[in-house]
Design a protein around this motif. Sequence first.
Motif, short mmCIF file in Angstrom:
data_model
loop_
_atom_site.label_atom_id
_atom_site.label_comp_id
_atom_site.label_asym_id
_atom_site.label_seq_id
_atom_site.Cartn_x
_atom_site.Cartn_y
_atom_site.Cartn_z
N LEU A 1 -8.61 -1.31 -3.28
CA LEU A 1 -7.32 -1.83 -2.84
C LEU A 1 -6.46 -0.72 -2.23
O LEU A 1 -5.70 -0.97 -1.27
CB LEU A 1 -6.58 -2.46 -4.03
N THR A 2 -6.58 0.49 -2.75
CA THR A 2 -5.83 1.62 -2.18
C THR A 2 -6.26 1.87 -0.74
O THR A 2 -5.41 2.04 0.16
CB THR A 2 -6.03 2.88 -3.02
N TRP B 1 -7.73 -0.23 1.32
CA TRP B 1 -7.34 -1.39 2.13
C TRP B 1 -5.84 -1.36 2.43
O TRP B 1 -5.40 -1.56 3.57
CB TRP B 1 -7.71 -2.68 1.39
N GLY B 2 -5.03 -1.08 1.40
CA GLY B 2 -3.59 -1.05 1.59
C GLY B 2 -3.13 0.08 2.50
O GLY B 2 -2.25 -0.11 3.35
N TRP C 1 2.33 -7.06 3.23
CA TRP C 1 1.09 -7.23 2.47
C TRP C 1 0.43 -5.91 2.09
O TRP C 1 -0.09 -5.80 0.96
CB TRP C 1 0.10 -8.15 3.22
N PRO C 2 0.44 -4.85 2.95
CA PRO C 2 -0.13 -3.59 2.47
C PRO C 2 0.65 -3.01 1.28
O PRO C 2 0.06 -2.41 0.38
CB PRO C 2 -0.02 -2.66 3.68
N VAL D 1 -0.48 -4.89 -1.81
CA VAL D 1 -1.84 -4.47 -2.17
C VAL D 1 -1.82 -3.11 -2.87
O VAL D 1 -2.48 -2.90 -3.89
CB VAL D 1 -2.74 -4.41 -0.91
N ALA E 1 -2.86 -1.96 -6.69
CA ALA E 1 -3.75 -0.82 -6.92
C ALA E 1 -3.13 0.17 -7.90
O ALA E 1 -3.82 0.72 -8.77
CB ALA E 1 -4.06 -0.13 -5.60
#
Length: 250
Positions: A34-35, A37-38, A205-206, A209, A213
């Motif tokens: 998630l990190t 991706w974010g 959204w980031p 996320v 995380a």
Amino acid sequence: MKLPLWFHRLGSPPTFYRFAGRLMPWLYVLAAGLTLWGLYGGLVLAPPDYQQSDAFRIIYVHVPAAWMSMAGYGLMAVCAFIALVWRMKLAETMVLTAAPIGAAFTLMTLVTGSIWGRPMWGTWWDWDPRLTSELVLFFLYLGVIALAQAFEDRRAGARAACFLALVGIVNVPIVHFAVKWWNSLHQGSTIRVFSESTIHSSMKWPLLVLAIAAYLYFIASWMARTRVALLEQHAGTDWVQALTQGDRHG
């Protein structure tokens, strides 16, 4: 009021040790994924802010750290309440193992806030209500750590630290609502649960996320520190000896 039976069972050191050992790797993997991706969404996909340009991107570290600094203290205070009311030793241990992680997130909040404040406010630090209450939160974390080590009797130190953790919870809503209660340089909340957020969805959204995380990383690190503390506290017991013997044979 009695605690549920499953809660008592989970409060058993060997049971918690095994449970945390199975859950931790999954939490770390999810947190890492998630990190990445974010950060990709926040640093690459999100457009520059119309006022702050690319300088706003520090929010993807600052805001999750700030949220976690408050949530971490809340979790620590819950454990302190359980420890003081029901005398659960594991809860005492979890207060002490949560404090360094929470202090690290709070320090990260203060440092990134100062870096962000320099171009926005023209100063590294201002005695703003939000900044000041966050600094108090950092000192409360340090106080819990120091108080636990100030006693020769580990249980006495843990109980004193739990009391401070529980009393200090009054500062958490002050941190959260400081920008509403007083005149503040700090901007207000841009993400709202019960009304429309003022931040664009491509930037929002980031941030969410990365916040998830941060929570997962906190829980995983908390479990890891607690497992180490349990091994130190219960060295010589049958279940720890069985673990060490199993490791040697393995």
